[in-house]
Scaffold this active site. Structure first.
Site, PDB file in Angstrom:
ATOM      1  CE  LYS A 145       6.734  53.439  -5.549  1.00 50.94           C
ATOM      2  NZ  LYS A 145       7.393  52.599  -4.553  1.00 50.94           N
TER       3      LYS A 145
ATOM      4  CD  GLN B  35      10.531  52.948  -2.560  1.00 56.44           C
ATOM      5  OE1 GLN B  35       9.452  53.447  -2.865  1.00 56.44           O
ATOM      6  NE2 GLN B  35      10.995  51.849  -3.140  1.00 56.44           N
TER       7      GLN B  35
ATOM      8  CG  ASP C 247       4.161  49.148  -1.036  1.00 57.78           C
ATOM      9  OD1 ASP C 247       3.854  49.171  -2.241  1.00 57.78           O
ATOM     10  OD2 ASP C 247       5.216  49.630  -0.581  1.00 57.78           O
TER      11      ASP C 247
END
Ligand code: NDP
Length: 320
Positions: free
Chosen positions: A54, A98, A121
């Site tokens: 990412k 994450q 997200d």
């Protein structure tokens, strides 16, 4: 019939090119570059790879990237404080924490704390609720990428029956909401669904996200369906590989098992899907590549929307 293979790479590359162009234009016209902050806690090996990917992609596309790597023993309060700091910093446009997080951290509370406007997200309940109401929202990257892929391959969704197998918050549920938003008729199946094959055989579009290698067989498929395989499973068993692949692909897979100890396999039996479906996404090379590309798209969209709103508010204040 040999099914068409829907390449995620082609679509992911196109999305990334568009994002890079947008970043350049935003910098020229508005004088800033969108910034993505990625937070990782602990030493989970898979998370390190995902985060590395990412960060690397955001840098390649011209975004500003911040990587916050905290030790495994970080407390819940410490992580909350970092998220609050990132929420409060005007130059941070997207925040991604994450998962999974170490046990001492309350994952739910962390996700709820991320500012909904920076929630790239799409896991904050506010964005989940917006999506459930059919509003435009920052949507989870994997299902959003699948919709983008279906659109770009011109696979009609309106009025067709889409069956989603799996109901996780990351893939299955948001996938169903997004398909509904595209006017598909949507069925969600899960572990307790009875007569699964009867349900999936009705699918014009079948999306499978369950985490079980090669679980979906010919008996689950309608002839001519579009099959989207989200699963990513490590298969070390050569016998299972023989059930899933044939010809040169099987040779390749057996070599990979010998060299790396495993090969990546989806939730759908690819040999049977290629004989019965009209099109399907391969693993690897299908859906997996879209997730990071959509994260970049979400970050730029979040930046534009939030900064525009802020400047409108500032203008309104100035005129009072
Ligand atoms: P979860 O484990 O969170 O959810 C799995 C879902 O599958 C659950 O809803 C479960 O049902 C359902 N399920 C499990 N077994 C069966 C079965 N036999 N029949 C019907 N339904 C079943 O997984 P995720 O959604 O996070 O991930 C699913 C797969 O997708 C994994 O392989 C993962 O690695 C992959 N993935 C890939 C991504 C990508 O970028 N390509 C991104 C995210 C995930 P129930 O709710 O009843 O338990």
């Amino acid at each position: 019939m040999t099914a068409r293979i829907l390449s995620g790479k082609e679509i992911a590359d196109a999305i990334k090119r568009e994002v890079a162009d947008d970043v350049k234009r935003i910098e020229t016209e508005h004088g800033y570059r969108p910034c993505l902050a990625v937070v990782r806690v602990g030493e989970d090996a898979a998370s390190a790879v995902y985060v590395g990917n990412k960060v690397k992609t955001s840098e390649e596309l011209g975004l500003i990237s911040e990587h916050h790597h905290l030790p495994a023993e970080t407390s819940h309060a410490e992580l909350l404080r970092l998220v609050e700091d990132l929420n409060n910093r005007a130059e941070v446009d997207g925040i991604l924490v994450q998962l999974p997080l170490p046990r001492q951290i309350n994952e739910k509370e962390i996700l709820e704390t991320i500012d909904a406007e920076k929630d790239v997200d799409g896991f904050n309940p506010l964005n989940v609720g917006r999506l459930a109401q059919g509003q435009n929202a920052l949507a989870p990257c994997t299902p959003a990428g699948i919709i983008e892929m279906l659109k770009r391959f011109e696979i009609k969704m309106r009025g067709r029956h889409a069956v989603v197998v799996g109901r996780s918050n990351i893939v299955g549920r948001p996938m169903a909401q997004l398909l509904l938003k595209e006017d598909a008729t949507v069925t969600i199946a899960h572990r307790y669904s009875e007569k699964l094959a009867e349900i999936t055989r009705q699918a014009d579009i079948l999306v499978v996200a369950i985490g079980r290698a090669g679980f979906i067989r010919a008996e689950h498929l309608k002839a001519g369906a579009t099959v989207v395989d989200v699963g990513i499973n490590n298969v070390a068993d050569a016998e299972l590989a023989r059930e899933l692949f044939s010809g040169s692909e099987l040779e390749k897979r057996l070599n990979t098992i010998e060299k790396r100890g495993f090969t990546l396999v989806g939730d759908v039996n690819p040999r049977e899907a290629s004989e019965k479906a009209a099109d399907y996404t391969p693993v690897p090379g299908g859906v997996g590549l879209l997730t990071v590309a959509m994260l970049m798209r979400n970050t730029v969209d979040a930046a534009v929307k939030r900064r525009l709103r802020k400047s409108l508010v500032n203008d309104a204040r100035a005129t009072v």
